[in-house]
Design an enzyme around this catalytic site. Structure first.
Site, PDB file in Angstrom:
ATOM      1  N   ASP A 132     -23.034 109.613 124.891  1.00  0.00           N
ATOM      2  CA  ASP A 132     -23.680 109.960 123.627  1.00  0.00           C
ATOM      3  C   ASP A 132     -25.202 109.860 123.749  1.00  0.00           C
ATOM      4  OD1 ASP A 132     -23.809 110.732 120.977  1.00  0.00           O
ATOM      5  OD2 ASP A 132     -23.629 108.697 120.204  1.00  0.00           O
ATOM      6  N   CYS A 186      -1.438 117.587 115.844  1.00  0.00           N
ATOM      7  CA  CYS A 186      -1.782 117.389 114.434  1.00  0.00           C
ATOM      8  C   CYS A 186      -0.780 118.100 113.515  1.00  0.00           C
ATOM      9  CB  CYS A 186      -3.185 117.909 114.133  1.00  0.00           C
ATOM     10  SG  CYS A 186      -4.512 116.878 114.799  1.00  0.00           S
ATOM     11  N   CYS A 189      -0.534 118.477 109.346  1.00  0.00           N
ATOM     12  CA  CYS A 189      -1.236 117.377 108.674  1.00  0.00           C
ATOM     13  C   CYS A 189      -2.681 117.765 108.369  1.00  0.00           C
ATOM     14  CB  CYS A 189      -1.215 116.123 109.547  1.00  0.00           C
ATOM     15  SG  CYS A 189      -2.091 114.712 108.842  1.00  0.00           S
ATOM     16  N   CYS A 192      -7.094 114.146 107.142  1.00  0.00           N
ATOM     17  CA  CYS A 192      -8.520 113.906 107.371  1.00  0.00           C
ATOM     18  C   CYS A 192      -9.381 114.831 106.519  1.00  0.00           C
ATOM     19  CB  CYS A 192      -8.861 114.054 108.850  1.00  0.00           C
ATOM     20  SG  CYS A 192      -8.487 115.671 109.566  1.00  0.00           S
ATOM     21  N   CYS A 246      -5.799 108.736 109.334  1.00  0.00           N
ATOM     22  CA  CYS A 246      -5.074 109.483 110.366  1.00  0.00           C
ATOM     23  C   CYS A 246      -3.823 108.725 110.825  1.00  0.00           C
ATOM     24  CB  CYS A 246      -5.983 109.740 111.569  1.00  0.00           C
ATOM     25  SG  CYS A 246      -5.153 110.614 112.921  1.00  0.00           S
TER      26      CYS A 246
END
Length: 345
Positions: A132, A186, A189, A192, A246
């Site tokens: 990062d 996923c 769903c 989120c 989640c």
């Protein structure tokens, strides 16, 4: 390599190639839409993010690593407990990843140690480590190397570890066999997307960072937009909502390292106490923490918004009084948000 990585606290290692050309159109579209907001560095580096061999000439392969970060003493049902804190008028909510030591320092040093170990075994090689900290498409590289799949919130998801982990990379000049990517899980769903307080996830796999609370409380330097302030609630540094909701995070793993254990009670800090920190106290309590990067002024801006929101919701006069002390704050930025907070009820 997996065994060496685990000795250093990593959870998994993968290998990715350097051809990310298929990711370039999406990156360019995201930038063209202005979804990066004030993060000018995203645009400055442009397609270097998708071209590892341009960022570090000679790069042939990328070793990807992930490291779990839930504190070692994280209790059972931690997701429910964290979500419940959003309704506690007194509490300041800080993203779980930021309550311990700065992950940049932890991962960077351990990635370098892993590189050194590889060098001892294979001989000298060209490399550079990242976490990062440079124009790197971390989640894309991690997904291509089998670390998981991109969730609809754009974060990486792993069937055995959810999404509560950090990512890091070693760009190397050696040709290594790529790992096999995994299929997405996923399904239908949309938890989120539905839970996002500011609706920053505008569609599956599309995030408008300008609306994201993590962006607003960390990356954004100026006044927080008026229409978004009430939606921030008592979140003062980052936002975990899309991860807390989640289903895959019931499999999230505790870290094996003490580095990510909570420091200075930041997991249960009180808004009134944090607003009262002097700059010296802020620097002391955030030493070695990723929080320090936003500075004391932006910290007080964030806390003022949270106090205003919870004053409106609860009518707790201690929040009003804690804000009133700063109504003549020397910083115009802080003063504006304090006065806004006082006007919420």
């Amino acid at each position: 390599m997996q065994a060496w990585a685990r000795e250093l606290g990593f959870s998994q290692i993968g290998i990715a190639g350097v051809d990310l050309s298929s990711a370039e159109p999406g990156l360019l579209q995201w930038l063209d839409n202005g979804f990066h907001g004030e993060m000018a560095y995203m645009e400055t580096h442009g397609l270097k993010r998708a071209r590892p061999a341009e960022l570090v000439p000679g790069t042939v392969s990328v070793i990807t690593a992930r490291m779990d970060y839930l504190p070692r003493d994280t209790p059972a049902q931690w997701q429910d407990k964290e979500l419940s804190r959003l309704n506690d008028a007194a509490e300041a909510v800080i993203s779980i990843y930021a309550r311990g030591r700065d992950y940049h320092k932890v991962l960077r040093s351990r990635l370098q140690k892993l590189s050194d170990r590889i060098g001892e075994e294979l001989g000298p090689f060209g490399h550079r480590v990242f976490t990062d900290s440079a124009p790197v498409l971390e989640a894309e590289l991690a997904a291509r190397s089998g670390q998981g799949w991109r969730g609809k919130h754009t974060l990486l998801l792993n069937r055995e570890a959810g999404s509560m982990f950090f990512l890091g990379e070693i760009y190397v000049d050696m040709a290594l066999e790529p790992s096999e990517p995994v299929a997405p899980h996923c399904g239908s769903c949309s938890a989120c997307i539905d839970v996002c307080p500011t609706q920053a996830i505008i569609a599956p796999h599309r995030l408008d960072a300008r609306r994201c609370i993590s962006y607003l409380t960390i990356e954004h330097a100026g006044p927080i937009p008026l229409d978004l302030r009430p939606l921030i609630g008592n979140r003062i540094y980052g936002c975990d909502d899309c991860q807390l909701i989640c289903p895959w995070n019931k499999f999230a793993q505790r870290s094996t390292l003490p580095d990510f254990d909570e420091r200075h009670g930041l997991g249960h800090a009180q808004l009134v106490d944090l607003m009262a920190w002097t700059e010296d106290q802020f620097l002391h309590y955030t030493e070695g923490s990723p929080i320090r990067r936003i500075g004391h002024e932006r910290w007080q801006r964030n806390v003022a918004v949270a106090m205003g929101n919870m004053w409106r919701e609860s009518g707790d006069v201690s929040l009003r009084d804690g804000l009133a002390v700063h109504r003549a704050h020397s910083s115009m930025l802080v003063r504006e948000h304090v006065l806004w907070g006082l006007a919420q009820r």
